[in-house]
Structures are given as structure tokens and as C-alpha cells.
Design an enzyme around this catalytic site. Sequence first.
Site, PDB file in Angstrom:
ATOM      1  N   CYS A  69      21.769  72.882  48.618  1.00  0.00           N
ATOM      2  CA  CYS A  69      22.142  71.936  49.675  1.00  0.00           C
ATOM      3  C   CYS A  69      23.649  71.856  49.837  1.00  0.00           C
ATOM      4  O   CYS A  69      24.144  71.235  50.763  1.00  0.00           O
ATOM      5  CB  CYS A  69      21.606  70.554  49.362  1.00  0.00           C
ATOM      6  SG  CYS A  69      19.892  70.597  48.967  1.00  0.00           S
ATOM      7  N   CYS A  77      26.667  61.822  51.179  1.00  0.00           N
ATOM      8  CA  CYS A  77      27.475  62.072  49.971  1.00  0.00           C
ATOM      9  C   CYS A  77      27.573  60.803  49.133  1.00  0.00           C
ATOM     10  O   CYS A  77      27.481  60.827  47.908  1.00  0.00           O
ATOM     11  CB  CYS A  77      28.882  62.527  50.339  1.00  0.00           C
ATOM     12  SG  CYS A  77      28.928  64.102  51.176  1.00  0.00           S
TER      13      CYS A  77
END
Lengths: 208, 391
Positions: free
Chosen positions: A34, A105
Site C-alpha cells: 500500500c 496516514c
Amino acid sequence: MQYSQKVLDHFMKPHNIGVLENPSIIATEGSPACGDQVTFYLQINDDSHVIEDISFQSYGCASNIATASIVTDLVKGKTIEEAKEVSWKDATNELDGLPPVKLHCSVLAIDTLRLAIKKYEIEKGLRDPEPFSKDVIIEELRSVIYPQAGEDIITLKMVKYVRLDDDGTVYIDLDIPKFDQNRSTVVDEVKEHLEKYPEIKDLKITLA
Amino acid sequence: MERVYMDNCMTTKPDPEVISAMMPYFTDKYYFPANFVSTGSNTQNDLAEFKQIIANSMGAKTNEIHFTSGGTSANNIGIKGYLMANSNKGTHIICSVIDYPDILTNAAFFENSGFEVTYLNADYDGFVDLDELKAAIRPDTIMVMTTFANHVMGTIQPIKEMRKIIDETNQNIALFVDAGHAYGRIDIDVNEYGIDLMSVSAHKIHGPQGVGALYVRSGLQLASTKHGINRIDSLDTGGISIAGIAGFAKAVQLQFSNLQAHIAKMVALRNRLYEGIKKNIPHILLNGPEGNKRIAHNLNVSFDYIEGEAILMMLDVNNITVATGSACASQGLKPNYILMATGRNFVQSHGSIRFTLSRFTTEEEVDYVIEKLTTIVEELRSRSPLYEKNK
């Protein structure tokens, strides 16, 4: 779309970067596939449960590094109970915001921290390992952020149905319009988040 | 060090001479072409001269050149125009999974409109599979589309071999070439290469943004895809910036007057950059071919254990502009489709950096990039759990 100065500062000069010698607990979330992975090393006082030291390593983009860095700042010196209260929104705000596509994130950094604390608690007998259930899946899906809105897909009611069968098959119905350009990203993220549960033998996602 | 711009595949710095050539068309000579009236006929004459310059640069005739408002306009007008005008002859087209997005999105559009599309695979270095091309051609195939130089890996496609395969079928199949990244970096003669339709863009060769050209071989039928008043060009109707066209012509003159020298300079600097990276930084991977099968200005390298957006951002802080194939730098959070389709894994795609030079790039700039990159890669690797594991 730009990063705030604070994100850039933490990216260029991250706080608490590196490996901690003999940590109480280590946790890793994310995957190289990812493009983002974070590892936290925590030194926790067994009596007071205060996080006395914390460090991280990151494979990821600028905001991946910056969010992990700010999370170490936010929880260092706090008890694990206090640390559990720190949310991805707190981390984001502390960085003066993140571009919407980068909010995941912040979620990854907080997820990694919470995983570390959970592992520590189980190891020290402070809590029982959670039995796998539909609720665990729903809780996990709270970490999947819909990029445009900057909210998770449970809050946005994009998850219409979740079922866990005895044979380990999981059925998830998602309500994302066909023309939505984030459709395949969300599906990939759901798969990525559920990959780590060996209890799930088969995952069937239906798109409305 | 002032900003070092190494993203010339995206767009290029306009040459100051280009700006000078454009200015009169903003201030005094702003007239659209027209018959008899001196203002308009002067523009007509100027446009004819500019068209001649573009035509000469690719061995075409002036009536085969159409001005467009950019490379993507040229691609749309060429692909849609040809397919719509010739669909009675067949509805099968061929392109490759690594083609430029303009070709792929147009292919998808026609796929939804009753056409069939064969997507050819490409090998590890980004070359289209010629055996697959040969096998893909059917009696109802009417067009093969390709990208002259790949915008990510710099691979120069074997256009002449593709033409040969098409010709061997004795069918009337058009060869459409997007030459946006090749034009001005390879000597292209449309007749020598057997190209039927070709798109080029001014801003990729130090010309202005928003202007391009479409080459259409004489005798080919194109349907109108943009209806409206014919000001400059019958295919791209309405107003196209005349100043832009003037700048385009000047950019072509500057780039092509000394083409071989420009190419040699870019190749030398590109090689210097690659050698410097190879010497200073371990665990790297070159994406795309080596040598003269790679377009002069392109270098694409993957750095193991670290992620491209972080490299890109650190270079940016150091006044260097590059591009990356990482998912984290894209809007759709997907790694670059060309790197993935040619056999790189996720980490290699995420860790890729594209450097594209220009004739303005200097040796000092190249050395500065090598120096900064060496420190940055070292720094990011020291933070990476993947590097730690592999040490």
C-alpha cells in the site's frame, strides 16, 4: 493541495525516529504494497503504565512520517489510558491539518499505537484477547477513510451490511456510486484492513 | 542553487525567444485570419509560414498539419475523428496497456460505444509485444494506436516494425502515434516511419502551453468532433491562440535547428545522472531500457525500501522538482499503471522517481541532484523498517 509547514517540519526532522532498545512492546501496521507502513516501539512502566519512551520507523510518504512523529510527541509521558484517548483527528489537528487524501496516514499512525497498547495489555494480563466477531470487523472498518470527505466509511454510512458466517466468510455491502472515482480505492482499503485477520477465510464485497 | 527543474516530461520552461516571438500577437497582431482585409490576411500569411515550419519538422506537407489547442486536443480530434469517419470499415482497434492516458481513455470511450479494443502487453522494458500485435489484427481492425516514447519509462516503441506488421496484412489500417514526448527528442519523419496520424505539443519543447498540432496523412477521412466556427483550423474549430502558434513555431525552430546537438547533450547529462546515482546509491533499479532505445531526456529509477513521495518532497525542499510513480503522490492512491504493467512490484513502483531533463539542464544541476539525492535516500532508508530488516 499542499502540506502545512508543521507537516513539513516533522517530515524533514521527525521526532523520536529509530529503533528503541529492549522496548516493552513493538507493533507494525500497514504494508509495503500500500506504500505505507509504520512500526512503533514503546517503553512502558509496568507499575504506572506511563509511556516513558516511544520511537518509530516508517516506510511511507511525507505525511506518514509526520503523523507518526506527532503521535510520538502526543503520547510520550502519558499513561496508556490517556494515550488511548488520542485520536487521528487530534494528530491531524496538531499538524495544522492534512490534505484529505492523506488523512489515512493519521489513521494508520493511531491504529498502530492502539495496536501496540492492546498487545501490551494482553501480554500483561490487563485485558483478555478479544474474540473475533462482527463487531471487530465493524470497528476495523472505522479505520477506512473515504478520501473526499475525510471521514470513515462507517460514520458516512457507506457500509450497508456486514455478516460473519461460521465458516469465516465475511459479507460486506458498500454503498458507493458507480461513478465515484474513489470506489476501487475504498474497496482496496477494506481488503487491506481485513487482511490481517486469519479468522476471515473469504471476503465478499458487494457494491450497491 | 536555484530551482532545478527535472520534470520536463510534464511541461517545459518556455524559451525566452519563444516569449518574444509571441508578444507581437498579444499587443499588435491579434487579428484572426480573414480574406482581403490587410489585418486578417497578414495573419493568414503568418499562419501559413508557421504551418510550414511545423510541417518541415516532421517531413509532412503543410496541408497535413492541423493546429490544435494542445496535445490532448490533437489526440481526441485524431482518434475520434478517424474512428467515427471509418467505423463502416470495421470497429476493432488496437493499443497497449502502457499507452499514454489520452489513448487509453479514448479506447475506453470507444469500447463503451460498440468498438472492440485489444490491449497489447508490454515487456519489462516497456516495449509493445510485436507478436501480440501480429496476432491481434483482424479483418475488422481499422486502427493501431501507440505512444512513440513512453512518458514514464522513456521506452521508444519500434514504430517501423509496427508499420511493417500492419502493411503485411494488406489491410487498410491507420497507425496513430502520440508523439508528445518524442517530438523534438528524436528525428521523426512521418513518411519514413509510416505514420498516418500523429499528435505533438508545443509546451513539451519549450513552447507555450495550450497549443499543439495533429498530423493527418493526405487522403485520410476524419469526422468533425468539435463543431463550430472555422477560425484557424477546420478540425479544432473556434479560436486557437495565434500567439501560441507563433510561439510553437519559434520553439520548433529553436529545438530542431540543432536537434542532434540537443539530443546529444540531453543523453550525456542523463547518463551522467544515472552513473552518479549508480555510483553513490546501492539497491536501485533502472526502469526502462538502456541506450538509444530510451528517449534522450528520460531517466526513471526505483529506490528500494523507501517511498517515492517522501523522496519527491525532500527533493522539493531542496529546490529540485521531479516526478514519482508512487501511489501516495497520486490522487487515486494507485501506483503507476505502466510500472505495474511491466512487471515491477508495489515497492518498486512506489519507490520510483522520474527525472526528465531538457536542453537547458546543466552539468552543475545534475551534480547537485546526485549530491542531494544521495543524502536523501540515505536519510529515508535510515528511517525505514524495510531497510532495517534487509540490512
